[in-house]
Scaffold this motif. Structure first.
Motif, mmCIF file in Angstrom:
data_model
loop_
_atom_site.group_PDB
_atom_site.id
_atom_site.type_symbol
_atom_site.label_atom_id
_atom_site.label_comp_id
_atom_site.label_asym_id
_atom_site.label_seq_id
_atom_site.Cartn_x
_atom_site.Cartn_y
_atom_site.Cartn_z
ATOM 1 N N SER A 145 -6.001 -11.380 2.726
ATOM 2 C CA SER A 145 -5.179 -12.561 2.466
ATOM 3 C C SER A 145 -5.901 -13.575 1.592
ATOM 4 O O SER A 145 -7.117 -13.530 1.432
ATOM 5 C CB SER A 145 -4.779 -13.218 3.785
ATOM 6 N N ASN A 146 -5.093 -14.501 1.033
ATOM 7 C CA ASN A 146 -5.623 -15.617 0.247
ATOM 8 C C ASN A 146 -6.496 -15.152 -0.914
ATOM 9 O O ASN A 146 -7.621 -15.603 -1.101
ATOM 10 C CB ASN A 146 -6.395 -16.586 1.152
ATOM 11 N N ASN A 147 -5.958 -14.213 -1.671
ATOM 12 C CA ASN A 147 -6.564 -13.757 -2.911
ATOM 13 C C ASN A 147 -5.496 -13.829 -4.005
ATOM 14 O O ASN A 147 -4.542 -14.599 -3.891
ATOM 15 C CB ASN A 147 -7.124 -12.344 -2.742
ATOM 16 N N GLN A 148 -5.654 -13.038 -5.044
ATOM 17 C CA GLN A 148 -4.700 -13.049 -6.151
ATOM 18 C C GLN A 148 -4.202 -11.643 -6.468
ATOM 19 O O GLN A 148 -3.932 -11.306 -7.613
ATOM 20 C CB GLN A 148 -5.357 -13.689 -7.384
ATOM 21 N N PHE A 149 -4.110 -10.806 -5.440
ATOM 22 C CA PHE A 149 -3.657 -9.429 -5.641
ATOM 23 C C PHE A 149 -2.202 -9.408 -6.112
ATOM 24 O O PHE A 149 -1.377 -10.192 -5.659
ATOM 25 C CB PHE A 149 -3.782 -8.632 -4.345
ATOM 26 N N ASN A 150 -1.907 -8.472 -7.032
ATOM 27 C CA ASN A 150 -0.530 -8.268 -7.473
ATOM 28 C C ASN A 150 -0.181 -6.793 -7.299
ATOM 29 O O ASN A 150 -0.914 -6.047 -6.669
ATOM 30 C CB ASN A 150 -0.341 -8.739 -8.918
ATOM 31 N N GLY A 151 0.938 -6.390 -7.864
ATOM 32 C CA GLY A 151 1.364 -5.015 -7.662
ATOM 33 C C GLY A 151 2.024 -4.866 -6.302
ATOM 34 O O GLY A 151 2.276 -5.837 -5.595
ATOM 35 N N SER A 152 2.302 -3.635 -5.920
ATOM 36 C CA SER A 152 3.033 -3.367 -4.680
ATOM 37 C C SER A 152 2.084 -2.969 -3.555
ATOM 38 O O SER A 152 0.902 -2.684 -3.786
ATOM 39 C CB SER A 152 4.053 -2.262 -4.918
ATOM 40 N N ILE A 153 2.650 -2.937 -2.352
ATOM 41 C CA ILE A 153 1.888 -2.454 -1.195
ATOM 42 C C ILE A 153 1.972 -0.934 -1.204
ATOM 43 O O ILE A 153 3.075 -0.367 -1.091
ATOM 44 C CB ILE A 153 2.458 -3.006 0.122
ATOM 45 N N PRO A 154 0.870 -0.232 -1.355
ATOM 46 C CA PRO A 154 0.939 1.231 -1.477
ATOM 47 C C PRO A 154 1.441 1.895 -0.193
ATOM 48 O O PRO A 154 1.130 1.450 0.918
ATOM 49 C CB PRO A 154 -0.520 1.628 -1.775
ATOM 50 N N ASP A 155 2.220 2.945 -0.353
ATOM 51 C CA ASP A 155 2.748 3.686 0.800
ATOM 52 C C ASP A 155 1.639 4.311 1.634
ATOM 53 O O ASP A 155 1.846 4.627 2.812
ATOM 54 C CB ASP A 155 3.707 4.788 0.327
ATOM 55 N N SER A 156 0.482 4.503 1.031
ATOM 56 C CA SER A 156 -0.618 5.151 1.764
ATOM 57 C C SER A 156 -1.050 4.349 2.991
ATOM 58 O O SER A 156 -1.644 4.905 3.922
ATOM 59 C CB SER A 156 -1.824 5.347 0.831
ATOM 60 N N VAL A 157 -0.703 3.048 3.020
ATOM 61 C CA VAL A 157 -1.048 2.229 4.183
ATOM 62 C C VAL A 157 -0.355 2.768 5.429
ATOM 63 O O VAL A 157 -0.879 2.670 6.543
ATOM 64 C CB VAL A 157 -0.649 0.754 3.943
ATOM 65 N N THR A 158 0.831 3.348 5.260
ATOM 66 C CA THR A 158 1.587 3.850 6.415
ATOM 67 C C THR A 158 0.894 5.026 7.090
ATOM 68 O O THR A 158 1.267 5.405 8.206
ATOM 69 C CB THR A 158 2.990 4.278 5.983
ATOM 70 N N ARG A 159 -0.089 5.615 6.435
ATOM 71 C CA ARG A 159 -0.777 6.775 7.008
ATOM 72 C C ARG A 159 -2.045 6.380 7.773
ATOM 73 O O ARG A 159 -2.797 7.255 8.209
ATOM 74 C CB ARG A 159 -1.109 7.776 5.897
ATOM 75 N N LEU A 160 -2.269 5.069 7.920
ATOM 76 C CA LEU A 160 -3.441 4.606 8.683
ATOM 77 C C LEU A 160 -3.069 4.562 10.166
ATOM 78 O O LEU A 160 -2.568 3.564 10.679
ATOM 79 C CB LEU A 160 -3.884 3.223 8.194
ATOM 80 N N THR A 161 -3.324 5.635 10.853
ATOM 81 C CA THR A 161 -2.855 5.788 12.235
ATOM 82 C C THR A 161 -3.576 4.873 13.223
ATOM 83 O O THR A 161 -3.067 4.662 14.330
ATOM 84 C CB THR A 161 -3.020 7.250 12.687
#
Length: 608
Positions: A145-161
């Motif tokens: 949080s509190n940075n300057q990231f752009n782009g989308s949230i990658p779908d690969s996050v959903t695989r972090l069990t």
């Protein structure tokens, strides 16, 4: 022969581990040398090991690998250098929070296969998030949080069990929200981005506040209860029955009552975040995270002084478990135990009379004082709502507690030797404050509760220089309980000579074992007046603490200290000695005394 084989295998294993740890050590040094930072780190290339010695570095139990790197608020600025941190292949915890790091997350971070906790919030990182989060299959907590990231949230996050907390708030992320409804996800914050589309059904369990600041919507399926039920139509030509009307009236009344209750609760919550919270903290019922404003921007950061090797930031301080130490003249003090086991004292200041600039100048002056008998100011925090100071924690407690704690069979009394060392050490510390180059710095709040013992049992002073930045309402109270020099009543101004008076009262405390103001039956007794009356009647022996009578051959030293104390509490300021003179006189107390048994005398004198 078998034993020799085991010995040889063990030797080879130890040598291999030593080489791996040496590689980790070099990776850390390369990282430090290639990324500018404002705080000094104690990372010495010549040290034998990094484990339990280097600031922010944690090793595995067997000491073979670096598994944790916590360097929040160190003042890093610039890009994370390539091929440095990524070489710490056993790293599980990485925290570079609250720095000024720019650029993107390095691609070579994919080498950190064992990463479990990732804290990079409050930096200036930009670009897209890593495409393949699934590489870090052990990730449990991610805070970007509190940075300057752009782009989308990658779908690969959903695989972090194993993911239990994800915070991507206050960036510039776009696109739709992936279905992050993993069973173990407990904390989520995607607020204040540029996300669009529909919030996945699996995320409806989270409060709407975690999606605020985006252009997203909630779509409810038929099996979900909508927030507002439609008004039922009557069967008799559109008119509502009396029962229906009554039901609506009751429903509206209930909703109105609930709304009022929520409004009242919010008002009470607001008040609790002010002075009400303080009272709860005094009872030990809440942590500093609930009491301290969490406002944090570029100007409201925990400021550390040069030479301080603490590895924490404001977020660590807010989350730390806390114990109330007491309510002092200038605010409440807490013992905060940080994640790495470090204990610090946090003072929450009240009633400041100065603005940010004057506050920071005074803190810079106090923080520059380095002396073995001065408890150094390690850090401070300033915001509109909160002003904090951070100092080292001394586990023996204050001299006030040692002198005036419960006196019983189990109590270990303060020896004469220790009391003399307390006096000498505190005097040296105050003299150092008074002789600060180019200033007329005043302590302004000398009392036994602000004196602590260092590892050599010498007195150390705390709470330096706060009196000059506190409001006139708070300042006189500081010395009202017997420490206040007589002239302050008229001038309302502390001076170095009023410090001498307060120190004289401290000496009388050490000699008598009595508080500066105490009661005897229904009578209130002021220590300075009482000692004057006893000495005037030539009953000097009645002055001394009964606990000191067990020590032979120290009467002469006690009388000498009493004479020094009486000179310090002279009513006329100009008749008092300067603190440098007081130090010399106290150091001479032991030198001027010839012990009856030379060998015993040598043993006693070794501490001074």
């Amino acid at each position: 022969m078998q034993i020799f084989k085991f010995f040889l295998v063990g030797l080879l294993w130890f040598g291999a581990n030593a080489n791996i740890l040496e590689d980790d050590k070099q990776a850390l040094l390369d990282f430090m040398h290639n990324l500018a930072h404002s705080r000094t780190l104690n990372w010495d290339a010549n040290s034998s090991t990094v484990c339990n010695q280097w600031t922010g570095v944690t090793c595995s139990e067997d000491g073979s690998r670096v598994i944790g790197l916590r360097l929040p608020g160190v003042g890093f600025h610039g890009h994370i250098p390539a091929n440095t941190i990524s070489r710490l292949s056993a790293l599980q915890i990485l925290s570079l929070r609250s720095n000024g790091i720019t650029g993107t997350i390095p691609v070579d971070f994919y080498n950190l296969k064992n990463l479990s906790l990732l804290y990079l919030q409050f930096n200036q990182l930009s670009g897209s998030l890593p495409v393949d989060f699934s590489v870090w299959k052990n990730l449990t907590i991610v805070n970007l949080s509190n940075n300057q990231f752009n782009g989308s949230i990658p779908d690969s996050v959903t695989r972090l069990t194993h993911l239990s907390a994800l915070n991507l708030a206050n960036n510039s992320l776009v696109g739709q929200i992936p279905d992050l409804g993993m069973h173990g996800l407990k904390i989520l914050d995607l607020s204040n981005n540029n996300l669009t589309g529909v919030v996945p059904k699996s995320l409806h369990k989270f409060p709407k506040s975690v999606f605020e600041g985006n252009n997203v919507s909630f779509v409810y399926s038929s099996d979900q209860v909508p927030i507002f039920m439609p008004t039922p139509k009557a069967k008799n030509g559109g008119r509502l029955s009396e029962k229906a009307v009554l039901g609506i009236i009751i429903g509206v009344s209930v909703i109105g009552f609930i709304g009022f209750a929520i409004f009242w609760t919010l008002c009470c919550f607001k008040r609790d975040n002010g002075d009400g919270i303080s009272s709860k903290l005094e009872k030990g019922g809440m942590s500093p995270e609930k009491a301290i404003s969490r406002t944090q921007d570029a100007n409201n950061r925990l400021v550390f002084f040069e030479g301080c090797n603490y590895a924490f930031d404001l977020e660590d301080l807010l989350r730390a478990s806390a114990e109330v130490l007491g309510k002092g003249t200038f605010g409440m003090s807490y013992k905060a135990i940080l994640e790495d086991g470090t204990s610090v004292v946090v003072k929450r200041l009240k009633d400041l009379s100065v603005g940010r600039r004057d506050f920071e100048q005074q803190m810079a002056l106090v923080g520059s004082i380095k002396h073995e008998n001065v408890i150094e100011l390690r850090a401070y925090y300033y915001s509109k709502d909160e002003k904090l100071t951070v100092c080292e924690y001394y586990n023996q407690g204050s001299v006030a507690t040692m002198l005036h704690g419960t006196r019983g069979e189990e109590r270990v009394p303060l020896t004469w030797e220790t009391r003399l060392q307390i006096a000498v050490g505190a005097a040296r510390g105050i003299a150092r404050v008074h002789t600060e180059t180019g200033t007329k710095l005043v302590h302004g709040n000398i009392k036994s509760s602000n004196i602590f013992l260092n590892s050599q049992n010498y007195g150390c002073i705390s709470d330096i220089g706060l009196s000059t930045i506190m409001s006139q309402i708070a300042t006189p109270i500081a010395r009202a309980a017997g420490y206040r020099a007589p002239e302050i009543t008229d001038t309302r101004k502390v001076t170095q000579l009023s410090d001498v008076y307060s120190f004289g009262v401290l000496l009388l405390e050490l000699l008598t074992g009595k508080s500066p103001v105490h009661t005897s039956g229904d009578e209130i007794i002021h220590l300075v007046r009482w000692v004057h009356s006893v000495v005037r009647e030539e009953w000097t022996g009645e002055v001394f603490d009964v606990e000191l009578l067990r020590y032979p051959h120290v009467e002469e030293e006690m009388v000498e200290m009493l004479q020094i104390a009486m000179s310090c509490v002279a009513r006329v300021p100009d008749q008092r000695p300067k603190m440098t003179e007081v130090v010399r006189m106290l150091e001479d107390v032991r030198r001027n005394t010839e012990p009856v048994n030379p060998k015993a005398g040598e043993t006693e004198s070794s501490g001074l």
